[in-house]
Design an enzyme around this catalytic site. Structure first.
Site, PDB file in Angstrom:
ATOM      1  N   LYS A   1      11.050  -9.771   1.278  1.00  0.00           N
ATOM      2  CA  LYS A   1      10.963 -11.230   1.342  1.00  0.00           C
ATOM      3  C   LYS A   1      12.028 -11.856   2.248  1.00  0.00           C
ATOM      4  CE  LYS A   1       7.672 -12.538  -1.801  1.00  0.00           C
ATOM      5  NZ  LYS A   1       7.483 -11.420  -2.681  1.00  0.00           N
TER       6      LYS A   1
ATOM      7  N   GLY B   1      -4.718  -8.204 -12.503  1.00  0.00           N
ATOM      8  CA  GLY B   1      -4.855  -9.414 -11.686  1.00  0.00           C
ATOM      9  C   GLY B   1      -5.546  -9.087 -10.382  1.00  0.00           C
TER      10      GLY B   1
ATOM     11  N   GLU C   1      -3.281  -4.240  -5.628  1.00  0.00           N
ATOM     12  CA  GLU C   1      -2.800  -5.235  -6.582  1.00  0.00           C
ATOM     13  C   GLU C   1      -2.913  -4.695  -8.005  1.00  0.00           C
ATOM     14  OE1 GLU C   1      -5.196  -8.740  -6.067  1.00  0.00           O
ATOM     15  OE2 GLU C   1      -7.050  -7.641  -6.374  1.00  0.00           O
TER      16      GLU C   1
ATOM     17  N   SER D   1      11.021 -17.988  -8.698  1.00  0.00           N
ATOM     18  CA  SER D   1      12.231 -17.431  -9.295  1.00  0.00           C
ATOM     19  C   SER D   1      12.385 -15.972  -8.896  1.00  0.00           C
ATOM     20  CB  SER D   1      12.170 -17.561 -10.814  1.00  0.00           C
ATOM     21  OG  SER D   1      10.963 -17.030 -11.286  1.00  0.00           O
TER      22      SER D   1
ATOM     23  N   ASP E   1      -7.619 -10.622  -8.508  1.00  0.00           N
ATOM     24  CA  ASP E   1      -8.221 -11.763  -7.793  1.00  0.00           C
ATOM     25  C   ASP E   1      -8.393 -11.471  -6.314  1.00  0.00           C
ATOM     26  OD1 ASP E   1      -5.190 -12.067  -7.970  1.00  0.00           O
ATOM     27  OD2 ASP E   1      -5.696 -13.420  -6.322  1.00  0.00           O
TER      28      ASP E   1
ATOM     29  N   SER F   1       7.886  -2.187  -1.547  1.00  0.00           N
ATOM     30  CA  SER F   1       8.215  -3.562  -1.170  1.00  0.00           C
ATOM     31  C   SER F   1       9.498  -4.121  -1.761  1.00  0.00           C
ATOM     32  CB  SER F   1       7.040  -4.479  -1.500  1.00  0.00           C
ATOM     33  OG  SER F   1       6.653  -4.314  -2.846  1.00  0.00           O
TER      34      SER F   1
HETATM   35  C1  PLP Z   1       6.446 -10.916  -3.281  1.00  0.00           C
HETATM   36  C2  PLP Z   1       6.349  -9.472  -3.501  1.00  0.00           C
HETATM   37  C3  PLP Z   1       5.134  -8.774  -3.311  1.00  0.00           C
HETATM   38  C4  PLP Z   1       3.844  -9.479  -2.948  1.00  0.00           C
HETATM   39  O1  PLP Z   1       3.919 -10.080  -1.689  1.00  0.00           O
HETATM   40  P1  PLP Z   1       2.866 -11.162  -1.226  1.00  0.00           P
HETATM   41  O2  PLP Z   1       3.270 -11.542   0.126  1.00  0.00           O
HETATM   42  O3  PLP Z   1       2.931 -12.297  -2.211  1.00  0.00           O
HETATM   43  O4  PLP Z   1       1.513 -10.512  -1.289  1.00  0.00           O
HETATM   44  C5  PLP Z   1       5.140  -7.402  -3.447  1.00  0.00           C
HETATM   45  N1  PLP Z   1       6.261  -6.735  -3.802  1.00  0.00           N
HETATM   46  C6  PLP Z   1       7.436  -7.356  -4.010  1.00  0.00           C
HETATM   47  C7  PLP Z   1       8.619  -6.548  -4.397  1.00  0.00           C
HETATM   48  C8  PLP Z   1       7.520  -8.749  -3.866  1.00  0.00           C
HETATM   49  O5  PLP Z   1       8.693  -9.377  -4.080  1.00  0.00           O
END
Ligand code: PLP
Length: 324
Positions: A56, A211, A207, A81, A213, A307
Protein backbone atom coordinates in the site's frame (compact mmCIF):
# COMPACT_ATOMS: atom_id res chain seq x y z
CA UNK A 1 -13.69 10.50 -9.40
CA UNK A 2 -13.22 12.02 -12.84
CA UNK A 3 -13.50 9.17 -15.35
CA UNK A 4 -11.89 11.14 -18.22
CA UNK A 5 -8.66 9.23 -18.86
CA UNK A 6 -8.41 5.53 -18.03
CA UNK A 7 -5.35 4.36 -16.10
CA UNK A 8 -2.70 2.96 -18.45
CA UNK A 9 0.65 1.20 -18.26
CA UNK A 10 2.38 4.57 -18.81
CA UNK A 11 1.00 5.62 -15.43
CA UNK A 12 2.68 2.59 -13.82
CA UNK A 13 5.96 3.62 -15.49
CA UNK A 14 5.57 7.18 -14.17
CA UNK A 15 4.76 5.81 -10.70
CA UNK A 16 7.96 3.74 -10.74
CA UNK A 17 10.00 6.89 -11.31
CA UNK A 18 8.19 8.67 -8.45
CA UNK A 19 8.69 5.92 -5.87
CA UNK A 20 12.28 5.07 -6.88
CA UNK A 21 14.64 5.39 -3.93
CA UNK A 22 11.70 5.82 -1.53
CA UNK A 23 9.79 2.53 -1.74
CA UNK A 24 11.82 -0.64 -1.26
CA UNK A 25 12.46 -2.79 -4.29
CA UNK A 26 11.34 -5.90 -2.41
CA UNK A 27 13.06 -9.25 -2.98
CA UNK A 28 11.67 -12.08 -5.09
CA UNK A 29 12.02 -15.37 -3.22
CA UNK A 30 11.77 -18.99 -4.27
CA UNK A 31 11.50 -22.25 -2.36
CA UNK A 32 11.99 -25.82 -3.57
CA UNK A 33 9.48 -27.01 -0.98
CA UNK A 34 6.88 -24.54 -2.27
CA UNK A 35 7.60 -25.61 -5.84
CA UNK A 36 7.17 -29.27 -4.89
CA UNK A 37 3.80 -28.52 -3.29
CA UNK A 38 2.61 -26.41 -6.18
CA UNK A 39 4.03 -28.63 -8.92
CA UNK A 40 5.23 -25.36 -10.48
CA UNK A 41 8.02 -22.79 -10.20
CA UNK A 42 6.75 -20.07 -7.87
CA UNK A 43 8.29 -16.61 -7.61
CA UNK A 44 7.17 -14.79 -4.48
CA UNK A 45 7.27 -10.97 -4.57
CA UNK A 46 7.78 -10.10 -0.91
CA UNK A 47 5.70 -6.99 -0.26
CA UNK A 48 5.46 -7.86 3.44
CA UNK A 49 9.00 -6.45 3.44
CA UNK A 50 7.83 -3.16 1.89
CA UNK A 51 7.78 0.02 4.02
CA UNK A 52 4.81 -0.13 6.45
CA UNK A 53 4.74 -3.88 5.79
CA UNK A 54 2.52 -3.89 2.71
CA UNK A 55 2.42 -2.81 -0.95
CA UNK A 56 0.00 0.00 0.00
CA UNK A 57 2.96 2.37 0.50
CA UNK A 58 3.53 2.30 -3.28
CA UNK A 59 0.13 3.70 -4.24
CA UNK A 60 0.01 6.08 -1.29
CA UNK A 61 3.38 7.65 -2.07
CA UNK A 62 2.59 7.85 -5.79
CA UNK A 63 -0.69 9.65 -5.08
CA UNK A 64 0.76 12.13 -2.59
CA UNK A 65 3.83 12.87 -4.73
CA UNK A 66 1.41 14.17 -7.38
CA UNK A 67 -0.28 16.71 -5.09
CA UNK A 68 -0.09 20.35 -6.16
CA UNK A 69 1.65 22.75 -3.74
CA UNK A 70 -1.77 23.88 -2.54
CA UNK A 71 -2.96 20.32 -1.89
CA UNK A 72 0.28 19.61 -0.05
CA UNK A 73 -0.14 22.62 2.19
CA UNK A 74 -3.73 21.72 3.10
CA UNK A 75 -3.24 18.00 3.61
CA UNK A 76 -4.62 14.54 2.89
CA UNK A 77 -7.43 12.54 4.49
CA UNK A 78 -8.26 8.88 4.31
CA UNK A 79 -10.81 6.66 6.01
CA UNK A 80 -9.22 3.28 6.49
CA UNK A 81 -7.72 1.66 9.53
CA UNK A 82 -5.68 -0.89 7.63
CA UNK A 83 -2.47 -0.88 5.67
CA UNK A 84 -3.60 1.98 3.44
CA UNK A 85 -3.77 4.27 6.49
CA UNK A 86 -0.19 3.42 7.41
CA UNK A 87 0.91 3.93 3.82
CA UNK A 88 -0.73 7.36 3.63
CA UNK A 89 0.59 8.38 7.04
CA UNK A 90 4.20 7.48 6.19
CA UNK A 91 4.08 8.91 2.66
CA UNK A 92 2.61 12.14 4.03
CA UNK A 93 5.32 12.37 6.68
CA UNK A 94 8.07 11.85 4.09
CA UNK A 95 6.57 14.53 1.84
CA UNK A 96 5.79 16.99 4.64
CA UNK A 97 2.02 16.79 4.07
CA UNK A 98 -0.39 16.90 7.05
CA UNK A 99 -2.42 13.66 7.21
CA UNK A 100 -5.78 12.97 8.82
CA UNK A 101 -6.83 9.35 9.25
CA UNK A 102 -10.42 8.50 10.17
CA UNK A 103 -10.45 5.31 12.28
CA UNK A 104 -13.11 3.44 14.24
CA UNK A 105 -12.97 4.10 17.99
CA UNK A 106 -12.44 0.36 18.58
CA UNK A 107 -9.50 0.10 16.13
CA UNK A 108 -6.63 -1.95 17.59
CA UNK A 109 -4.34 0.21 19.72
CA UNK A 110 -1.26 -0.94 17.76
CA UNK A 111 -2.73 0.46 14.55
CA UNK A 112 -3.67 3.77 16.14
CA UNK A 113 -0.21 4.03 17.69
CA UNK A 114 1.57 3.21 14.43
CA UNK A 115 -0.46 5.87 12.62
CA UNK A 116 0.21 8.46 15.32
CA UNK A 117 3.87 7.45 15.18
CA UNK A 118 4.02 8.58 11.56
CA UNK A 119 2.79 11.98 12.68
CA UNK A 120 -0.77 11.68 11.38
CA UNK A 121 -3.83 13.03 13.14
CA UNK A 122 -6.30 10.26 14.00
CA UNK A 123 -10.02 11.11 14.09
CA UNK A 124 -12.09 8.41 15.82
CA UNK A 125 -15.66 7.51 14.98
CA UNK A 126 -18.21 5.01 16.24
CA UNK A 127 -18.49 2.36 13.57
CA UNK A 128 -21.95 1.30 14.74
CA UNK A 129 -23.58 4.71 14.55
CA UNK A 130 -21.50 6.77 12.11
CA UNK A 131 -20.67 6.38 8.42
CA UNK A 132 -16.90 6.78 8.05
CA UNK A 133 -17.06 7.85 4.44
CA UNK A 134 -19.64 10.57 5.11
CA UNK A 135 -17.67 11.76 8.14
CA UNK A 136 -14.41 11.72 6.17
CA UNK A 137 -15.86 13.63 3.26
CA UNK A 138 -17.43 16.23 5.56
CA UNK A 139 -14.13 16.76 7.42
CA UNK A 140 -12.23 16.96 4.16
CA UNK A 141 -14.69 19.55 2.84
CA UNK A 142 -14.44 21.69 5.98
CA UNK A 143 -10.65 21.57 6.09
CA UNK A 144 -9.90 21.57 2.36
CA UNK A 145 -8.20 18.18 2.53
CA UNK A 146 -7.76 15.88 -0.47
CA UNK A 147 -9.33 12.46 0.06
CA UNK A 148 -7.24 9.49 -1.11
CA UNK A 149 -9.31 6.29 -1.00
CA UNK A 150 -7.67 2.86 -0.59
CA UNK A 151 -8.14 1.49 -4.11
CA UNK A 152 -10.50 3.37 -6.41
CA UNK A 153 -8.12 6.11 -7.52
CA UNK A 154 -5.94 6.32 -10.65
CA UNK A 155 -2.71 7.13 -8.79
CA UNK A 156 -3.30 4.33 -6.28
CA UNK A 157 -3.88 1.79 -9.07
CA UNK A 158 -0.76 2.93 -10.95
CA UNK A 159 1.37 2.83 -7.79
CA UNK A 160 0.19 -0.68 -6.86
CA UNK A 161 1.13 -1.86 -10.37
CA UNK A 162 4.80 -1.16 -9.71
CA UNK A 163 5.27 -4.35 -7.64
CA UNK A 164 4.22 -6.59 -10.55
CA UNK A 165 6.39 -4.55 -12.93
CA UNK A 166 9.44 -5.12 -10.71
CA UNK A 167 8.62 -8.82 -10.39
CA UNK A 168 8.31 -9.36 -14.14
CA UNK A 169 11.47 -7.38 -14.81
CA UNK A 170 13.32 -9.68 -12.44
CA UNK A 171 11.88 -13.08 -13.44
CA UNK A 172 11.45 -12.61 -17.18
CA UNK A 173 8.46 -14.26 -18.85
CA UNK A 174 5.89 -15.87 -16.54
CA UNK A 175 2.96 -18.11 -17.43
CA UNK A 176 0.75 -16.57 -14.78
CA UNK A 177 0.72 -13.80 -12.19
CA UNK A 178 -1.46 -14.31 -9.11
CA UNK A 179 -2.37 -11.50 -6.70
CA UNK A 180 -4.61 -11.02 -3.66
CA UNK A 181 -7.87 -9.17 -4.36
CA UNK A 182 -9.80 -6.79 -2.14
CA UNK A 183 -11.08 -3.64 -3.82
CA UNK A 184 -8.90 -4.33 -6.82
CA UNK A 185 -6.18 -1.67 -6.73
CA UNK A 186 -3.42 -4.27 -6.61
CA UNK A 187 -5.00 -6.58 -9.18
CA UNK A 188 -5.85 -3.86 -11.70
CA UNK A 189 -2.41 -2.24 -11.42
CA UNK A 190 -0.73 -5.64 -11.73
CA UNK A 191 -2.81 -6.47 -14.80
CA UNK A 192 -1.74 -3.21 -16.49
CA UNK A 193 1.90 -4.11 -15.85
CA UNK A 194 1.56 -7.74 -16.93
CA UNK A 195 -0.27 -6.94 -20.15
CA UNK A 196 2.50 -4.56 -21.16
CA UNK A 197 5.52 -6.54 -19.98
CA UNK A 198 4.43 -10.15 -20.44
CA UNK A 199 1.68 -10.47 -23.05
CA UNK A 200 1.33 -14.25 -22.65
CA UNK A 201 1.02 -14.12 -18.86
CA UNK A 202 -2.37 -15.02 -17.38
CA UNK A 203 -3.45 -12.67 -14.56
CA UNK A 204 -5.48 -14.15 -11.72
CA UNK A 205 -6.92 -12.47 -8.63
CA UNK A 206 -7.65 -14.41 -5.44
CA UNK A 207 -10.16 -13.31 -2.80
CA UNK A 208 -11.53 -14.86 0.40
CA UNK A 209 -14.22 -17.51 -0.18
CA UNK A 210 -16.45 -15.69 2.32
CA UNK A 211 -16.33 -12.51 0.20
CA UNK A 212 -16.41 -13.56 -3.44
CA UNK A 213 -17.95 -10.33 -4.76
CA UNK A 214 -15.04 -9.92 -7.15
CA UNK A 215 -15.57 -13.28 -8.79
CA UNK A 216 -19.31 -12.73 -8.98
CA UNK A 217 -18.81 -9.27 -10.47
CA UNK A 218 -16.30 -10.63 -12.97
CA UNK A 219 -18.72 -13.34 -14.11
CA UNK A 220 -21.79 -11.09 -14.11
CA UNK A 221 -20.06 -8.25 -15.98
CA UNK A 222 -21.35 -5.73 -13.43
CA UNK A 223 -20.27 -4.77 -9.92
CA UNK A 224 -21.88 -7.02 -7.30
CA UNK A 225 -22.02 -5.60 -3.75
CA UNK A 226 -22.04 -7.84 -0.68
CA UNK A 227 -22.21 -7.41 3.12
CA UNK A 228 -18.82 -7.10 4.87
CA UNK A 229 -17.50 -10.67 4.66
CA UNK A 230 -16.51 -12.62 7.73
CA UNK A 231 -12.92 -13.72 7.04
CA UNK A 232 -9.50 -13.55 8.69
CA UNK A 233 -8.30 -11.75 5.52
CA UNK A 234 -9.01 -8.31 7.00
CA UNK A 235 -7.33 -6.48 4.12
CA UNK A 236 -9.84 -7.97 1.68
CA UNK A 237 -13.07 -7.42 3.59
CA UNK A 238 -14.25 -5.08 0.87
CA UNK A 239 -17.88 -5.04 -0.19
CA UNK A 240 -17.40 -4.25 -3.86
CA UNK A 241 -14.84 -3.59 -6.58
CA UNK A 242 -14.37 0.05 -7.57
CA UNK A 243 -15.73 2.07 -10.46
CA UNK A 244 -12.16 2.43 -11.75
CA UNK A 245 -10.75 -0.97 -10.79
CA UNK A 246 -13.63 -3.09 -12.13
CA UNK A 247 -13.39 -2.09 -15.82
CA UNK A 248 -9.63 -2.76 -15.82
CA UNK A 249 -10.11 -6.13 -14.13
CA UNK A 250 -12.89 -7.04 -16.53
CA UNK A 251 -10.79 -6.14 -19.57
CA UNK A 252 -7.38 -7.48 -18.54
CA UNK A 253 -7.78 -10.20 -15.90
CA UNK A 254 -8.20 -13.86 -16.86
CA UNK A 255 -9.86 -15.25 -13.78
CA UNK A 256 -10.78 -14.68 -10.16
CA UNK A 257 -10.51 -17.54 -7.66
CA UNK A 258 -11.25 -17.89 -3.96
CA UNK A 259 -9.56 -19.59 -1.00
CA UNK A 260 -10.93 -20.53 2.42
CA UNK A 261 -9.60 -19.15 5.71
CA UNK A 262 -8.08 -22.49 6.73
CA UNK A 263 -5.98 -22.46 3.54
CA UNK A 264 -4.72 -18.99 4.49
CA UNK A 265 -3.68 -20.26 7.92
CA UNK A 266 -1.82 -23.19 6.38
CA UNK A 267 -0.02 -20.85 3.99
CA UNK A 268 0.94 -18.54 6.90
CA UNK A 269 2.41 -21.52 8.76
CA UNK A 270 4.24 -22.66 5.63
CA UNK A 271 5.86 -19.27 5.07
CA UNK A 272 6.90 -18.95 8.71
CA UNK A 273 8.31 -22.44 9.15
CA UNK A 274 9.80 -23.09 5.70
CA UNK A 275 10.72 -19.68 4.34
CA UNK A 276 11.13 -17.69 7.58
CA UNK A 277 8.59 -15.16 6.37
CA UNK A 278 5.78 -13.54 8.36
CA UNK A 279 2.85 -12.99 6.01
CA UNK A 280 -0.55 -11.73 7.17
CA UNK A 281 -3.73 -13.66 6.26
CA UNK A 282 -4.68 -11.34 3.38
CA UNK A 283 -1.10 -11.45 2.15
CA UNK A 284 -1.41 -15.22 1.67
CA UNK A 285 -4.45 -15.18 -0.64
CA UNK A 286 -2.58 -15.66 -3.93
CA UNK A 287 -0.02 -18.04 -2.41
CA UNK A 288 -2.64 -20.27 -0.80
CA UNK A 289 -4.23 -20.73 -4.21
CA UNK A 290 -0.91 -21.55 -5.92
CA UNK A 291 0.13 -23.93 -3.12
CA UNK A 292 -2.96 -26.06 -3.75
CA UNK A 293 -1.06 -27.74 -6.56
CA UNK A 294 -3.63 -27.06 -9.23
CA UNK A 295 -3.44 -28.51 -12.71
CA UNK A 296 -3.44 -25.24 -14.61
CA UNK A 297 -0.07 -24.30 -13.05
CA UNK A 298 1.66 -27.68 -13.40
CA UNK A 299 5.23 -27.30 -14.69
CA UNK A 300 4.73 -23.56 -15.25
CA UNK A 301 6.40 -20.37 -14.01
CA UNK A 302 4.07 -18.50 -11.69
CA UNK A 303 4.52 -15.08 -10.08
CA UNK A 304 2.82 -14.74 -6.68
CA UNK A 305 2.45 -11.49 -4.79
CA UNK A 306 2.75 -11.74 -1.00
CA UNK A 307 0.96 -8.46 -0.30
CA UNK A 308 1.62 -7.75 3.37
CA UNK A 309 2.85 -8.91 6.75
CA UNK A 310 0.96 -6.85 9.32
CA UNK A 311 -0.48 -9.27 11.80
CA UNK A 312 -0.34 -8.98 15.54
CA UNK A 313 2.14 -11.55 16.87
CA UNK A 314 -0.29 -13.01 19.42
CA UNK A 315 -2.89 -13.33 16.67
CA UNK A 316 -0.34 -14.98 14.39
CA UNK A 317 0.45 -17.59 17.05
CA UNK A 318 -3.23 -18.15 17.82
CA UNK A 319 -4.00 -18.78 14.14
CA UNK A 320 -1.01 -20.94 13.25
CA UNK A 321 -0.58 -22.72 16.59
CA UNK A 322 -2.76 -25.68 15.72
CA UNK A 323 -1.46 -26.32 12.19
CA UNK A 324 0.89 -29.16 11.48
C1 PLP B 1 -5.22 -3.75 0.78
C2 PLP B 1 -4.62 -5.08 0.79
C3 PLP B 1 -4.99 -6.06 -0.17
C4 PLP B 1 -6.07 -5.82 -1.20
O1 PLP B 1 -5.71 -4.81 -2.10
P1 PLP B 1 -6.78 -4.12 -3.03
O2 PLP B 1 -6.04 -3.13 -3.81
O3 PLP B 1 -7.83 -3.51 -2.14
O4 PLP B 1 -7.39 -5.21 -3.87
C5 PLP B 1 -4.32 -7.27 -0.16
N1 PLP B 1 -3.37 -7.54 0.77
C6 PLP B 1 -3.00 -6.65 1.71
C7 PLP B 1 -1.95 -7.02 2.68
C8 PLP B 1 -3.62 -5.39 1.75
O5 PLP B 1 -3.26 -4.49 2.69
Amino acid sequence: MTPEKPVAYEDVVAARARIRGVAIRTPVMTSRTADARAGASLFFKCEQLQRVGAFKFRGAYNALARFTPEQRARGVLTFSSGNHAQGIALAAQLLGIPATIVMPSDAPAVKVEATLGYGAEVVRYDRYTEDREALGRRLAGERGLTVIPPYDHADIIAGQGTAAAELLEETGPLDALVTPLGGGGLLSGSALAARALAPGCAVIGVEPAAGDDGRRSFRAGAIVRIDTPNTIADGAQTQALGALTFPIIRALVDDIETVADDELVRAMAFFASRMKLVVEPTGCLAAAYALRGIDRFRGKRIGVILSGGNVDLARFCELTGSTR
